[in-house]
Scaffold this active site. Structure first.
Site, short mmCIF file in Angstrom:
data_model
loop_
_atom_site.label_atom_id
_atom_site.label_comp_id
_atom_site.label_asym_id
_atom_site.label_seq_id
_atom_site.Cartn_x
_atom_site.Cartn_y
_atom_site.Cartn_z
N SER A 93 1.30 -0.93 0.04
CA SER A 93 -0.16 0.29 -0.43
C SER A 93 0.79 1.31 -0.43
CB SER A 93 -1.37 0.33 0.89
OG SER A 93 0.23 0.57 2.60
N ASP A 94 0.18 2.45 -0.21
CA ASP A 94 1.06 3.55 0.33
C ASP A 94 0.85 3.55 2.17
OD1 ASP A 94 2.73 5.57 -0.04
OD2 ASP A 94 1.99 6.48 -1.56
N TRP A 95 1.76 5.01 1.97
CA TRP A 95 1.74 5.79 3.04
C TRP A 95 0.35 5.65 3.94
CZ3 TRP A 95 6.64 6.61 5.96
CH2 TRP A 95 7.28 7.16 6.74
N GLU A 96 0.22 4.55 4.61
CA GLU A 96 -1.46 4.94 5.85
C GLU A 96 -2.01 4.52 4.53
OE1 GLU A 96 -0.82 7.87 8.28
OE2 GLU A 96 0.46 6.74 10.09
N SER A 97 -2.26 4.33 3.72
CA SER A 97 -2.47 4.64 2.51
C SER A 97 -4.07 3.30 2.64
CB SER A 97 -3.03 4.10 1.05
OG SER A 97 -3.02 2.81 0.91
#
Ligand code: NOJ
Length: 746
Positions: free
Chosen positions: A274-278
């Site tokens: 995933s992207d950062w905390e996405s």
């Protein structure tokens, strides 16, 4: 809980099989993992620096960590690996992730600048050196290339992109990932790459980062997905999901993208992070009601690893126990993550010995950084061939501007590990070049590119008035582009235009060098300056590269990988636009100043234009001048008609008609005149960089197979359609020799 899952710790600790794993041993490791350990592999932690937090130490020992992001101190990284390998039950090593975007210690031009080189070999070399240097810090995974098609210069991340065109972006994206990954991932100095951000992230509304995207499926398949397909086919180790919402379904919970397209259609075998905390952000999007449901949507869509947030750790056990998530899905994710660790050779050698790798910032790396910066610079204007400057006729040069001697600002966005102490600036390089030959009057003039303080203008004007030429080194500071750094206006910031006005008033010719992370709207500046060299953010060796170009020790050869608008209101403006039913033409264009007062309302004869600016861009895609001229003659096509499956050979005689050597980027465009879905007015299909000595000619040949003409039709089938085509071969998207051919099924 399904019967094949055990939460009990199997008896063996750190079995030798785990430290000398072979692919089939991965199956056995998987079989011995508890559910918590499996979910641990699917979780990436933020490094948090030194000392290593007790939480991270314990989490690694408990097998709750698959990867750590942003830890690059070698001894700390090796300690993290030791904790994983020696103190966790199964001894599984860690993926150490870092954004190595355009260099590690040696900083190369920003990716958009590298794209302006149109040189796959250069892009590959830059990535290879970035990997070698990053590997000295124990990094084994980078989050690059960013292959989001970028058609909005307001978007700060255009700097990190490879531009607006699906073909150019595919070719250079593949080159970049190959540079990172090398021939073999397990080789010392190779690191895993990551194709990001899947998908459509570059099309955010109004050019604001993270914002919503609405992209029809046909457009997505024909424009935004091709670079990702190319990366998947070229073996990119991982994919990253985008932050953005795509047509109502955020990418990090988008099963259609992550499973149906990526796994089922493309047969992609790597894993998706995933992207950062996405994943957590799926709740903010209003897509999931809480973190548990966010974890469900993400895992169910096919996101294998969670970056930084902990919804997987916190909720997957429960979701599995409830039967909402199938354990096979978890096993498949873990298997892919373990596979990558095995491919990287981490089970055999988890520790990094930096002495086995070249020293970062060595002279070879710097030389390649300089060559890349030279190839990236685009000459946009050169009145009366003022460039290159001849040192023989110069007595005094004024060097003016906030970016002339700022070692940090020339590096650009995403340079976590670049140290500006190693930067060589324009001022230092030009001082060296002109030493003993001409005087230099340097006036920084503005504290920053954003400054409105004109206190030092007087001094700058005096210095320019006393000089033969004024070199203005202007543009945007690094922080004005990059993630979450978007602009609504993209002119020169601060009072730089006023500075140009004041210097222009002295009558001393101005050579403007622009460093920036995006195209800038410089239409009003152009008439006031004799030359413009667009250098993007050129990196560590920007100064010597620019100096060599200005003084003719090197020649400019870059071409724009993105269209430059005249005015921000033209955005999105890109060369591969589609015709409307009333396409813009000179005949139909009326400027509002020329409309008589009280004119009656009419649309007759009108077209797709603005009233307050010409419909053409300021500089088109593919544009770039040289210190010489190139002519294209004798265009030859092997066929006028061909069948699907055949190949058209196209050649043209390219001549360097000037009196200096140069390098041209010959570009092949086509137009499919009639399609079952409307086709762009031009599409890049191939290009070549050709070096030509003054006065010499070379035949340049392209092979165009009909496969290259395929596009997704109304039924989302990839097909080449029969019919008439136009073809252009030239040095820019708006010029070139034109030919025609037909594809028939007769
Ligand atoms: C967020 C960015 O969108 C992504 O590109 C980057 O790789 C991660 N942060 C990690 O820093």
């Amino acid at each position: 809980m399904p019967s094949n899952i055990s939460n009990e710790a199997p008896s063996e600790m750190n079995s030798p099989t785990a430290t000398s794993a072979k692919p089939d041993m991965l199956i056995s490791i998987l079989a011995r993992m508890t559910m918590e350990e499996k979910i641990g592999q699917m979780s990436q932690y933020f490094g948090h620096g030194e000392p290593i937090s007790e939480h991270l130490v314990q989490s690694i020992r408990q097998g709750r960590v698959g990867s750590v992001i942003n830890e690059v101190r070698l001894h700390t990284v090796n300690e993290l690996q030791r904790l994983a390998v020696e103190e966790s039950r199964l001894g599984i090593p860690l993926l150490i992730g870092r954004d190595v975007i355009h260099g590690f210690n040696t900083i190369f031009p920003i990716p958009l600048g590298q794209a302006a080189s149109w040189c796959a070999e250069t892009v590959k070399q830059c990535a290879h050196i970035s990997a070698l240097e990053a590997a000295t810090a124990g990094v084994n995974w980078t989050f690059a290339p960013m292959i989001d098609i970028s058609r909005d210069p307001r978007w700060g991340r255009i700097a990190e992109s490879l531009g607006e065109d699906p073909y150019l972006c595919s070719v250079l994206g593949v080159a970049m990932l190959q540079g990172f990954q090398g021939d073999e991932l397990r080789k010392n100095g190779s690191i895993a790459a990551c194709a990001k951000h899947f998908a459509g992230y570059g099309a955010g509304e109004s050019g604001r980062d993270y914002s919503t995207t609405n992209i029809p499926e046909n457009e997505l398949r024909n424009v935004y997905l091709p670079p990702f397909k190319a990366a998947a086919d070229a073996g990119v180790a991982t994919f990253m999901s985008a932050f953005s919402d795509l047509n109502g379904v955020p990418a990090s919970g988008n099963k259609w993208l992550m499973t149906e397209i990526l796994r089922e259609e493309w047969d992609y075998k790597g894993f998706v992070v995933s992207d950062w905390e996405s994943i957590q952000q799926l709740t903010t999007h209003g897509f999931s009601k809480d973190n548990k449901n966010a974890a469900y949507e993400a895992s169910n869509s096919g996101i294998d690893m969670e970056m930084v947030s902990s919804t997987y750790l916190d909720h997957l056990p429960e979701l599995i126990a409830e039967g909402r998530i199938d354990i096979q899905q978890i096993d498949s994710a873990v298997n892919k993550i373990l596979q990558l660790k095995w491919q990287l050779g981490l089970f055999d050698s988890p520790y990094t010995d930096a002495s086995l790798l070249p020293t970062p910032l060595n002279s070879q790396h710097l030389q390649i950084a300089k060559d890349a910066a030279i190839k990236s610079c685009v000459l946009l204007k050169n009145d009366k061939n003022i460039l290159p400057l001849s040192t023989e006729s110069l007595h005094c040069v004024a060097i003016i501007g906030p970016l002339a001697d700022d070692p940090y600002e020339q590096l650009g966005t995403w340079i976590f590990d670049g140290d500006s102490q190693h930067s060589q600036t324009c001022l230092t390089a030009i001082e060296q070049e002109l030493s003993g030959k001409a005087n230099i009057n340097y006036v920084k003039t503005m504290e920053t590119s954003r400054s409105y303080d004109q206190t030092n203008f007087k001094q700058a004007v005096e210095s320019a008035a006393a000089a033969d030429v004024a070199l203005l080194i202007l543009g945007e500071e690094s922080i004005l582009s990059g993630e979450a750094h978007c602009r609504a206006e993209i002119g020169l910031p601060g009072c730089q235009e006023q500075l140009i006005d004041r210097i222009a008033a002295t009558g001393t010719p101005i050579v403007l060098v622009i460093m920036a992370g995006r195209p800038l709207t410089i239409e009003t500046v152009l008439p006031k300056v004799a030359a413009v060299l667009f250098a993007w953010h050129p990196g560590t060796m920007g100064g010597p590269a620019i100096s060599d170009l200005l003084f003719g020790k090197a020649f400019p050869s870059g071409k724009l990988p993105v269209t430059f608008p005249r005015k921000i209101g033209q955005v999105p403006i890109y060369y591969a636009q589609k015709h409307s039913g009333k396409p813009a033409t000179e005949a139909a264009f009326v400027h509002m100043d020329d409309i008589p007062v009280h004119s009656p309302q009419t649309s007759l004869g009108m077209a797709a234009t603005h009233l307050d600016t010409h419909f053409s861009p300021l500089f088109p895609f593919g544009f770039g001048l040289a210190y010489t001229q190139f002519s294209y003659r004798n265009l030859e096509l092997s066929h006028t008609t061909l069948h699907i499956g055949e190949t058209l050979t196209v050649r043209v005689l390219l001549t360097n008609t000037g009196d200096t050597d140069g390098e041209e980027i010959a570009q092949l465009y086509i137009r499919d005149l009639v399609g079952s879905v409307t086709r762009p007015v031009k599409e890049l299909k191939d290009f070549k960089r050709i070096k030509l000595a003054a006065g010499t000619s070379k035949w340049v040949t392209f092979e165009l197979s009909t496969d290259k003409l395929a596009f997704y039709d109304r039924n989302m089938q990839l097909k080449t359609e029969t019919g008439q085509f136009h073809l252009w071969l030239g040095g820019c998207s708006q010029s070139g020799m034109q030919g025609e051919f037909e594809i028939t099924d007769d």
